[in-house]
Motif scaffolding. Structure first.
Motif, PDB file in Angstrom:
ATOM      1  N   TYR A 171       0.888  -1.151  -0.014  1.00  0.00           N
ATOM      2  CA  TYR A 171      -0.221   0.259   0.021  1.00  0.00           C
ATOM      3  C   TYR A 171       1.385   1.003   0.348  1.00  0.00           C
ATOM      4  N   LEU A 172      -0.114   2.467  -0.705  1.00  0.00           N
ATOM      5  CA  LEU A 172       0.898   3.283  -0.491  1.00  0.00           C
ATOM      6  C   LEU A 172       0.321   4.443  -0.030  1.00  0.00           C
ATOM      7  N   ILE A 173       0.445   5.129   1.257  1.00  0.00           N
ATOM      8  CA  ILE A 173       0.390   6.694   2.005  1.00  0.00           C
ATOM      9  C   ILE A 173       0.870   7.809   1.508  1.00  0.00           C
ATOM     10  N   ASN A 174      -0.063   9.047   1.822  1.00  0.00           N
ATOM     11  CA  ASN A 174       0.311  10.221   1.348  1.00  0.00           C
ATOM     12  C   ASN A 174       0.010  10.677   2.051  1.00  0.00           C
ATOM     13  N   TRP A 175       0.632  11.836   2.738  1.00  0.00           N
ATOM     14  CA  TRP A 175      -0.140  13.038   2.425  1.00  0.00           C
ATOM     15  C   TRP A 175       0.769  15.013   3.095  1.00  0.00           C
ATOM     16  N   PHE A 176       0.497  15.658   3.860  1.00  0.00           N
ATOM     17  CA  PHE A 176       0.868  17.046   3.109  1.00  0.00           C
ATOM     18  C   PHE A 176       1.215  17.890   4.420  1.00  0.00           C
ATOM     19  N   SER A 177       2.077  18.091   4.695  1.00  0.00           N
ATOM     20  CA  SER A 177       2.116  18.457   6.034  1.00  0.00           C
ATOM     21  C   SER A 177       0.940  19.834   6.476  1.00  0.00           C
ATOM     22  N   ASP A 178       0.171  20.209   5.412  1.00  0.00           N
ATOM     23  CA  ASP A 178      -0.593  21.795   5.768  1.00  0.00           C
ATOM     24  C   ASP A 178      -2.349  21.245   4.982  1.00  0.00           C
ATOM     25  N   ASP A 179      -1.898  19.656   5.113  1.00  0.00           N
ATOM     26  CA  ASP A 179      -3.400  18.870   4.173  1.00  0.00           C
ATOM     27  C   ASP A 179      -3.177  17.596   4.679  1.00  0.00           C
ATOM     28  N   LEU A 180      -3.184  17.014   6.187  1.00  0.00           N
ATOM     29  CA  LEU A 180      -3.004  16.010   6.791  1.00  0.00           C
ATOM     30  C   LEU A 180      -4.498  14.696   5.789  1.00  0.00           C
ATOM     31  N   VAL A 181      -5.592  15.301   5.218  1.00  0.00           N
ATOM     32  CA  VAL A 181      -6.488  14.606   4.746  1.00  0.00           C
ATOM     33  C   VAL A 181      -6.237  14.104   3.468  1.00  0.00           C
ATOM     34  N   ASN A 182      -5.619  15.102   3.169  1.00  0.00           N
ATOM     35  CA  ASN A 182      -5.379  15.153   1.279  1.00  0.00           C
ATOM     36  C   ASN A 182      -6.803  15.893   0.766  1.00  0.00           C
ATOM     37  N   ASN A 183      -7.684  16.137   1.020  1.00  0.00           N
ATOM     38  CA  ASN A 183      -8.706  16.823   0.938  1.00  0.00           C
ATOM     39  C   ASN A 183      -8.880  17.396  -0.713  1.00  0.00           C
ATOM     40  N   SER A 184      -8.131  17.893  -1.094  1.00  0.00           N
ATOM     41  CA  SER A 184      -6.946  18.248  -2.176  1.00  0.00           C
ATOM     42  C   SER A 184      -7.067  16.791  -3.166  1.00  0.00           C
ATOM     43  N   GLN A 185      -7.156  16.116  -2.635  1.00  0.00           N
ATOM     44  CA  GLN A 185      -7.276  14.330  -3.299  1.00  0.00           C
ATOM     45  C   GLN A 185      -6.013  14.469  -4.294  1.00  0.00           C
ATOM     46  N   LEU A 186      -5.367  14.441  -4.723  1.00  0.00           N
ATOM     47  CA  LEU A 186      -4.040  14.328  -5.397  1.00  0.00           C
ATOM     48  C   LEU A 186      -3.918  13.035  -5.119  1.00  0.00           C
ATOM     49  N   ASP A 187      -3.969  12.567  -6.479  1.00  0.00           N
ATOM     50  CA  ASP A 187      -3.086  11.178  -6.823  1.00  0.00           C
ATOM     51  C   ASP A 187      -2.354  10.920  -7.633  1.00  0.00           C
ATOM     52  N   ILE A 188      -1.247  10.551  -7.084  1.00  0.00           N
ATOM     53  CA  ILE A 188      -0.240  10.388  -7.939  1.00  0.00           C
ATOM     54  C   ILE A 188      -0.488   9.070  -8.975  1.00  0.00           C
TER      55      ILE A 188
END
Length: 650
Positions: A313-330
């Protein structure tokens, strides 16, 4: 910043912004408070919710529905208990701990003792009353019968097997319903809800935040043994040698597991105990809880977790968007809903240059609104379950968002190709990683390209993801496979367009060259020219079939001899030249405009090829460049301008 510290900082950031213990919906993932666990109810689970009224009297007991998220307090001992170790969770637990049974009276005794200790220690009257209701109910002689009759029906019965040699009950099961269904008593779990406890609200163990916070205070009061400085947080904490499992897709497997000794070391991509005093780290209980609960939440959150196949599994997060509400999907860029799955629009396509908006990163990898700042930090990790008990950290990176966006933009620029949309124009599409792997290594099973080796597929995922994040090129092994596959069109009877789309996107920038979909009349590369010629042969035959209305599904000679042509272009060129003569004559008589355009193109190609016919290089196999000549020639014929000229000359 290392993996553990990044997770710890993420959890503490979540505490600051109020994300911890915050329910977004009944079945949505929750970032658990420390010293708590949760259970997502499955169809096979038998979890019963006992309802008490606001006086603590029994109201009903019912089975919790599939998908519900049950949250409950735990202790260090209960989270690491074994089949022989009695260590109850404070409130929510299995039947033998919560309810009286002749089979395991010892378990309920410890459960009640611990619950009573909490009641005496808490300073919250609200929590104390809640706990007393539960304590008094489970001690009541009639509680077992009340729960059984309510949850399983009036005719349910408990059957216990008595072991004469050991002089004690050995096992028990509940028999219930018209069909006499059975459930082993040890598989039944119980939790509680007090009705109208806070005004008109029903308060459960899962949603009672004051209860959760009070449990944290109690745990901190009793965590007084083995105190030391945690090497990750730098704070004084209870140093532990056992850590909780992550749960979720990894089950009971642990990221940090114990082998020999009681000290921790980082060994390659695994974290484990080690006898040797090398790279030893000490981890505190609170720190461990925050790290593992953050991983658990990221895995359960669909915006921050991606399954890479196998047990990876891959997990990812941002320091200012922990929930990844931006829904960036690489792993899976957007646009999929804009395209026909099986488009066959060649005769009506018009030439429109790819929209400039596709060159912006937000239109591809980010599905929602960009909520992270360019000065933020992006974190990504790949976790792999290597055995039933072990999890390995296969990859971890942290980088500035500004660099991430540059890498994603470079990937999109280097590996995108146009595709015809439902809106009637061309847009650039970046192939998703799954498609790249499937096209490179998959077998055409009509509906899908399937890669049979799941572990191999998982490894390829990791290679491609890390290349994207690190700003590197797609691995050469993948490029070579695509080059080989485009030579073997016959292997893809149903998924050829998928193979074509991905291959064009990946191969169009190689060896310092760049190919576009526009036909390059000045390109004298032999492979490119032979590709153009192959397109002429295919178009000639295809248009002939169309005259009689039988073009659908018929395989042209160009397609049939595709592989041979790429291996022996000069020889097969002569063969195809003879085979298309009857089609060309018919086309000349019935669609002179089309025949004229194709003839002019063919003359131009042969004029460029003739000087090379006597050279040894003409006998060599074609390289990937032939594919771009083939594609560009076909598109050139089907542009609006060419179609208008062709139709006007008929």
């Amino acid at each position: 910043m290392d993996f553990f510290t990044s997770l710890l900082n993420a959890y503490e950031k979540a505490e600051e912004i109020g994300l911890v213990d915050q329910r977004m919906g009944d079945n949505e993932p929750v970032l658990l408070p420390i010293y708590h666990n949760n259970k997502i109810i499955k169809k096979t689970d038998f979890f019963i919710n006992i309802f008490l009224d606001n006086n603590g009297c029994f109201y009903k007991a019912e089975r919790i529905e599939e998908g519900a998220n049950i949250i409950f307090p735990i202790t260090f001992e209960s989270s690491n208990r074994t089949s022989t170790k009695i260590a109850p969770h404070p409130i929510t637990d299995s039947w033998y701990y919560v309810m009286y049974s002749e089979l395991r009276q010892d378990k309920q005794h410890v459960y009640l003792e611990n619950l009573n200790n909490w009641i005496t220690q808490t300073k919250s009257s609200n929590v104390k009353r809640f706990l007393e209701f539960i304590y008094n109910f489970v001690r009541a002689p009639k509680s077992v019968e009340l729960v059984l009759k309510s949850a399983f029906g009036q005719d349910c019965q408990i059957f216990q097997e008595f072991n004469d040699e050991e002089n004690k009950f050995h096992s028990a099961e509940i028999v219930y319903g018209e069909n006499k269904k059975t459930i082993v008593l040890s598989k039944v779990n119980l939790t509680f809800t007090i009705m109208n406890y806070d005004g008109f609200k029903n308060i459960s163990v899962s949603n009672f935040k004051e209860l959760h916070n009070d449990h944290l205070k109690v745990i901190k009061q009793i965590n007084t043994e083995n105190i030391g400085i945690c090497n990750i947080s730098g704070k004084e904490d209870r140093i532990i040698s056992l850590h909780r499992s992550i749960g979720g897709p990894f089950g009971k497997a642990k990221l940090i597991s114990k082998s020999d000794g009681n000290k921790f070391a980082y060994q390659g991509d695994r974290f484990s105990t080690n006898k040797d005093d090398v790279d030893i780290i000490k981890i505190g209980y609170e720190t461990s809880e925050k790290i593992h609960l953050m991983i658990k939440y990221l895995l359960e959150n669909k915006n921050s977790s991606t399954w890479l196949g196998s047990s990876q599994y891959l997990i990812n997060w941002f320091s200012d968007d922990l929930v990844n509400n931006s829904q960036l999907d690489i792993v899976k860029p957007v646009f999929d809903d804009l395209f026909e799955d099986d488009e066959d629009e060649e005769d009506t396509q018009v030439l429109i240059r790819p929209s400039e908006e596709n060159r912006e990163i937000g239109s591809s990898f980010i599905k929602g609104k960009k909520l992270f700042g360019s000065d933020a930090t992006y974190y990504i990790a790949v976790l792999n379950k290597t055995s039933n008990g072990r999890i390995a950290l296969k990859y971890f990176r942290s980088l500035q968002v500004s660099q991430l966006l540059k890498n994603l933009e470079a990937w999109q620029e280097n590996y995108s190709w146009e595709i015809w949309t439902k809106a009637g124009n061309y847009k650039l599409k970046t192939p998703i990683i799954n498609d790249i792997i499937s096209v490179a290594y998959g077998v055409d099973r009509e509906r899908y390209l399937e890669v049979d080796n799941d572990r191999f597929k998982s490894d390829q995922y990791q290679q491609l993801v890390t290349a994207l994040i690190d700003g590197k090129s797609i691995p050469g092994t993948v490029v070579k496979k695509l080059e080989d596959n485009i030579r073997q069109r016959q292997k893809y009877s149903k998924r050829w367009k998928q193979v074509q789309q991905v291959s064009l996107g990946i191969l169009h920038k190689q060896n310092g060259e760049e190919f576009s979909s526009m036909l390059d009349h000045t390109n004298q590369n032999r492979s490119y020219l032979f590709g153009r010629l192959l397109a002429i042969y295919e178009l000639t035959e295809h248009l002939r079939y169309k005259l009689e209305g039988s073009d659908s599904g018929r395989i042209t000679n160009a397609e049939r001899y595709w592989t041979a042509y790429t291996g022996q272009p000069t020889k097969i060129m002569m063969l195809l030249e003879n085979k298309i003569q009857p089609y060309a004559e018919t086309l000349k008589l019935n669609r002179p405009g089309s025949w004229n355009k194709l003839s002019k193109e063919k003359e131009e190609i042969m004029e460029l090829l003739n000087p090379l016919l006597e050279t040894k290089s003409m006998e060599e196999s074609l390289d990937y460049r032939f594919f771009f000549g083939y594609y560009a020639e076909k598109k050139f014929y089907y542009t609006k301008q060419n179609m208008e000229v062709a139709e006007s000359e008929e």
